[in-house]
Design a protein around this motif. Structure first.
Motif, PDB file in Angstrom:
ATOM      1  N   GLY A 204     -13.671  -5.649 -58.670  1.00 30.58           N
ATOM      2  CA  GLY A 204     -12.714  -5.548 -57.567  1.00 30.58           C
ATOM      3  C   GLY A 204     -13.005  -6.410 -56.362  1.00 30.58           C
ATOM      4  N   VAL A 207      -9.840  -8.195 -54.896  1.00 31.59           N
ATOM      5  CA  VAL A 207      -8.944  -7.224 -54.266  1.00 31.59           C
ATOM      6  C   VAL A 207      -9.534  -6.726 -52.953  1.00 31.59           C
ATOM      7  N   ASP A 208     -10.833  -6.459 -52.939  1.00 36.91           N
ATOM      8  CA  ASP A 208     -11.481  -5.957 -51.728  1.00 36.91           C
ATOM      9  C   ASP A 208     -11.448  -6.985 -50.599  1.00 36.91           C
TER      10      ASP A 208
END
Length: 561
Positions: A204, A207-208
């Motif tokens: 992730g 996305v983070d």
């Protein structure tokens, strides 16, 4: 005199971009990118101009490899060049049917691919690095018949070629990066480019990283990812709106390094510069009638998008009647009760080819007033924003758009501005808007005010409420508290709206009395039938979705009780 390095020869598109950037500077020409960047790194020139993106070809080369070659300096500005690629021949008698060999640079062939496939199928393409030298070689050999060159019209004319087809790649624009040795100053309408070092795998991470920008209201204008050739680890290129020296962007990058990537020195800022928009903007200026907090809130965000904004009202030096003649879009943002009167006063002064946008909570009567009092060539649209000036961003906030037969490209551009900043956009007719606002705003506000009055009438204190509320009964108490802790004028205006929202209140009062009568008569079966009928109308999917929301709210409220 300012010195600029770019790619030759003279009259090439890169040369034209450098001249466009500063036509008084000394332009130094280099045969390829490496020589150009070496000269820039050695401080032989003050600036370097080189292509990074083309609307037809895409990125000129991978940003990761491109910027790895730049060891010093910053990306400080941009030039957008409208390329006029044309087809030139050597002889007067040569026509398109005679062509057997097409000479040009590789990027020109890429940009003209559609034209070549449709108009010159089967013609041999000869890719060269130096057009001037190639043309000289063809003339020296004397075999010019059946040969043509694709390049800018300026280059073809300078080389003495006859142009037989102009604009062979329409809508063709190239973005050139301007490199300088010092970071560009803040202008208020900036963008920042950055690139990461190869990143270790982590679930992730992309996305983070993006979430850190999103929750701060920072828009990402461009993003590219690539696996590093040597390590095969992920690298990310980003262009974010804002200057690196602003607190919002600087804090986002610091948080990403320390909390998301968890390694320092993994983000390299390539530069900040005045923002460039490859898309066409039709609006240059907005003028607000109304100087309240909501007007200032929108004005700040419109200015951050590069628009000129003027605020006018009863106490401003610039009068509304002067402003409406100067701007492209007039925005009325005043209390609901006086919106129609303001529109009738200033609407006749708005010239054709401009737009009137109404920021209002009542639609039907307001739009009627706008259509009746303005020229038929004035665009009209109403927008009802369901948030106040305390909101940090528009992200995930509801915006209700009421378009009219006179809503045009200015209205669409304003709607695109809202969408870009994260608003959830819904379209209503005037009557539907007012009816739904009866449910969404007018009725809940009336209930909140009446509930507070009822507490007063019965001597019930805030301490009594806290000790006897369930989670379900706490919902209306929270709404009541919200209404009574903010500007009372706002809610008084909401309760006083006309139109179909009044029908909602009247029908509610009638149904409330019916339920009271059934409850007083202890009609348990009748009340169950009413609830079952209501559930059928609301639909099972709606009720399940709302129950999930209610459980999430209950969890938060339960921790606070």
């Amino acid at each position: 005199m300012k010195s600029i390095a770019t790619l030759g020869p003279e009259h090439s598109q890169s040369w034209q971009a450098a001249v466009q950037y500063d036509n008084k500077a000394e332009i130094r020409l280099y045969p390829h990118v490496k020589a150009l960047l070496d000269a820039f790194a050695a401080h032989e020139v003050e600036y370097a101009v080189l292509p990074v993106y083309n609307t037809r070809e895409g990125e000129k080369k991978q940003y990761f490899r491109f910027f790895d070659q730049i060891k010093s300096g910053y990306w400080v500005d941009n030039v957008i060049l409208h390329s006029t690629l044309s087809l030139g021949v050597f002889d007067e008698e040569t026509t398109g049917a005679d062509l057997r060999l097409l000479v040009g640079k590789r990027e020109a062939f890429n940009q003209c691919e559609e034209f070549i496939e449709n108009r010159l199928p089967g013609v041999t393409e000869l890719s060269v690095q130096d057009i001037e030298q190639a043309v000289a070689d063809i003339r020296r050999e004397g075999a010019t018949k059946g040969k043509a060159v694709i390049d800018s019209a300026e280059t073809l004319n300078a080389l003495g070629l006859r142009i037989v087809e102009r604009e062979v790649a329409p809508h063709n624009r190239t973005r050139y990066a301007v490199l300088g040795h010092s970071l560009a100053p803040v202008t208020g309408y900036d963008a920042t480019t950055l690139i990461t070092e190869p990143l270790d795998d982590r679930v992730g991470i992309l996305v983070d990283i993006l979430s850190e920008f999103s929750r701060r209201g920072i828009n990402i204008a461009d993003m590219r990812t690539e696996n590093d050739i040597k390590t095969q680890k992920l690298r990310i290129y980003l262009e974010a709106e804002g200057h690196i020296q602003t607190d919002t962007l600087a804090s986002a990058l610091a948080h990403i390094e320390s909390r998301v990537i968890q390694q320092q020195g993994m983000i390299r800022v390539l530069g900040s510069f005045p923002r460039v928009d490859m898309r066409t903007k039709y609006i240059k200026s907005f003028g607000f009638i109304g100087t309240g907090a909501m007007s200032r809130w929108f004005a700040d965000r419109l200015e951050s998008e590069g628009y000129e904004v003027a605020l006018t009202g009863r106490s401003t030096a610039l009068r509304p009647e002067e402003m409406v003649r100067q701007v492209d879009v007039v925005v009325v943002c005043v209390p609901i009760s006086v919106t129609s009167a303001i529109v009738r006063q200033y609407g006749p002064l708005i010239g054709p080819g401009k737009a009137l946008i109404l920021l209002a909570g009542e639609s039907e009567e307001t739009i009627k007033a706008a259509l009746a009092s303005t020229n038929d060539e004035v665009e009209i649209m109403l927008m009802h924003n369901l948030w106040g000036p305390q909101a940090a961003t528009m992200k995930d906030k509801n915006a209700i758009m009421v378009r009219t037969p006179r809503s045009g490209m200015f209205c669409s551009e304003f709607e695109a501005f809202l969408y870009k900043h994260g608003a959830d956009i819904y379209h209503d007719s005037p009557s539907k808007h007012d009816l739904l606002m009866g449910i969404g705003q007018k009725l809940p506000t009336l209930i909140s005010v009446a509930l507070a009055m009822t507490l007063h009438d019965n001597g019930i204190t805030s301490e009594d409420i806290a000790s006897h509320c369930t989670l379900t009964s706490l919902y209306p108490i929270l709404a009541m508290s919200r209404v009574h802790s903010q500007n009372p004028r706002t809610y008084a205006e909401i309760m006083s709206t006309a139109g179909d929202s009044r029908k909602i209140v009247v029908d509610f009062a009638k149904n409330l009395q019916r339920v009271i009568d059934m409850a007083d008569a202890a009609s348990i079966a009748g009340l169950c039938d009413v609830i079952d009928a209501n559930a059928g109308h609301l639909s099972e999917s709606f009720l399940q979705a709302r129950m999930q929301q209610a459980k999430a709210v209950d969890e938060v409220l339960g921790r606070m009780m």
